[in-house]
Design an enzyme around this catalytic site. Structure first.
Site, PDB file in Angstrom:
ATOM      1  N   HIS A  35       0.855  -1.207   0.000  1.00 13.15           N
ATOM      2  CA  HIS A  35       0.000   0.000   0.000  1.00 13.15           C
ATOM      3  C   HIS A  35       0.881   1.244   0.000  1.00 13.15           C
ATOM      4  CE1 HIS A  35      -3.270   2.729   1.414  1.00 13.15           C
ATOM      5  NE2 HIS A  35      -4.030   1.843   0.816  1.00 13.15           N
ATOM      6  N   ILE A  58       1.615   4.791   1.502  1.00 11.05           N
ATOM      7  CA  ILE A  58       0.629   5.636   2.175  1.00 11.05           C
ATOM      8  C   ILE A  58       0.001   4.807   3.283  1.00 11.05           C
ATOM      9  CG2 ILE A  58      -1.544   6.921   1.943  1.00 11.05           C
ATOM     10  CD1 ILE A  58      -0.847   7.219  -1.065  1.00 11.05           C
ATOM     11  N   GLY A  63      -6.106   4.237   5.455  1.00  9.43           N
ATOM     12  CA  GLY A  63      -7.035   4.993   6.294  1.00  9.43           C
ATOM     13  C   GLY A  63      -7.601   4.180   7.440  1.00  9.43           C
ATOM     14  N   VAL A  64      -7.912   2.915   7.191  1.00  3.35           N
ATOM     15  CA  VAL A  64      -8.484   2.093   8.258  1.00  3.35           C
ATOM     16  C   VAL A  64      -7.481   1.896   9.392  1.00  3.35           C
ATOM     17  CG1 VAL A  64     -10.181   0.931   6.818  1.00  3.35           C
ATOM     18  CG2 VAL A  64      -7.931  -0.076   7.094  1.00  3.35           C
ATOM     19  N   GLU A 113      -7.791   3.091  13.269  1.00  2.00           N
ATOM     20  CA  GLU A 113      -7.503   2.148  14.351  1.00  2.00           C
ATOM     21  C   GLU A 113      -6.457   2.719  15.318  1.00  2.00           C
ATOM     22  OE1 GLU A 113      -7.298  -1.169  16.855  1.00  2.00           O
ATOM     23  OE2 GLU A 113      -8.841  -0.694  15.368  1.00  2.00           O
TER      24      GLU A 113
END
Length: 147
Positions: free
Chosen positions: A50, A56, A59-60, A64
């Site tokens: 990723h 990057i 987002g998840v 978290e």
């Protein structure tokens, strides 16, 4: 003001590598607020895919990491030790900038509401003073299933 290192954090929340996403708690007012740090490093597993050549923080995982800072605030009191905080819902998520290796995310969490074992925290993660992500997390404090 209470501060915690990574070893002390692991005494409060159940997360372990590779899912322990808070490195230090800078400020803690149990059941009210917490400020925590996540150092983003290139050797984290998510950067293998990723994205190759342009890493990057997903987002998840950023959400978290921020929620774990709030989890420390909620699970710090002795009566909550050994319990887990689980997501019920995530609202008002806004990603405002990318988070990349070399960044340091400073998350501030504020408890908005508590009712019984349920609550809502507002999370804001900043990099270099700029908001990278913010959200409202609804959670439940529960006993682990294996107890």
């Amino acid at each position: 003001m209470i501060t915690l290192d990574a070893i002390e954090i692991q005494k409060i929340i159940p997360h372990r590598y590779p899912m322990l996403l808070v490195d230090r708690i800078l400020e803690l007012e149990p059941m009210k607020r917490a400020v925590g740090v996540k150092n983003i490093t290139m050797n984290e597993l998510q950067f293998l895919g990723h994205f190759p050549g342009e890493p990057i923080m997903p987002g998840v995982l950023l959400i978290e990491a921020m929620a774990q800072v709030g989890g420390v605030a909620m699970l710090y009191p002795e009566e909550n030790r050994g319990k887990i905080a689980v997501f019920g819902k995530i609202d008002n998520v806004r990603f405002r900038r990318q988070v990349v290796p070399g960044d340091q995310v400073i998350t501030t969490t504020e408890v908005v509401k508590i009712r019984g074992n349920m609550g809502v925290i507002h999370c804001e993660g900043k990099v270099d003073g700029q908001v990278a992500c913010e959200c409202d997390c609804t959670f439940a404090i529960m006993d682990p299933k294996n107890s």
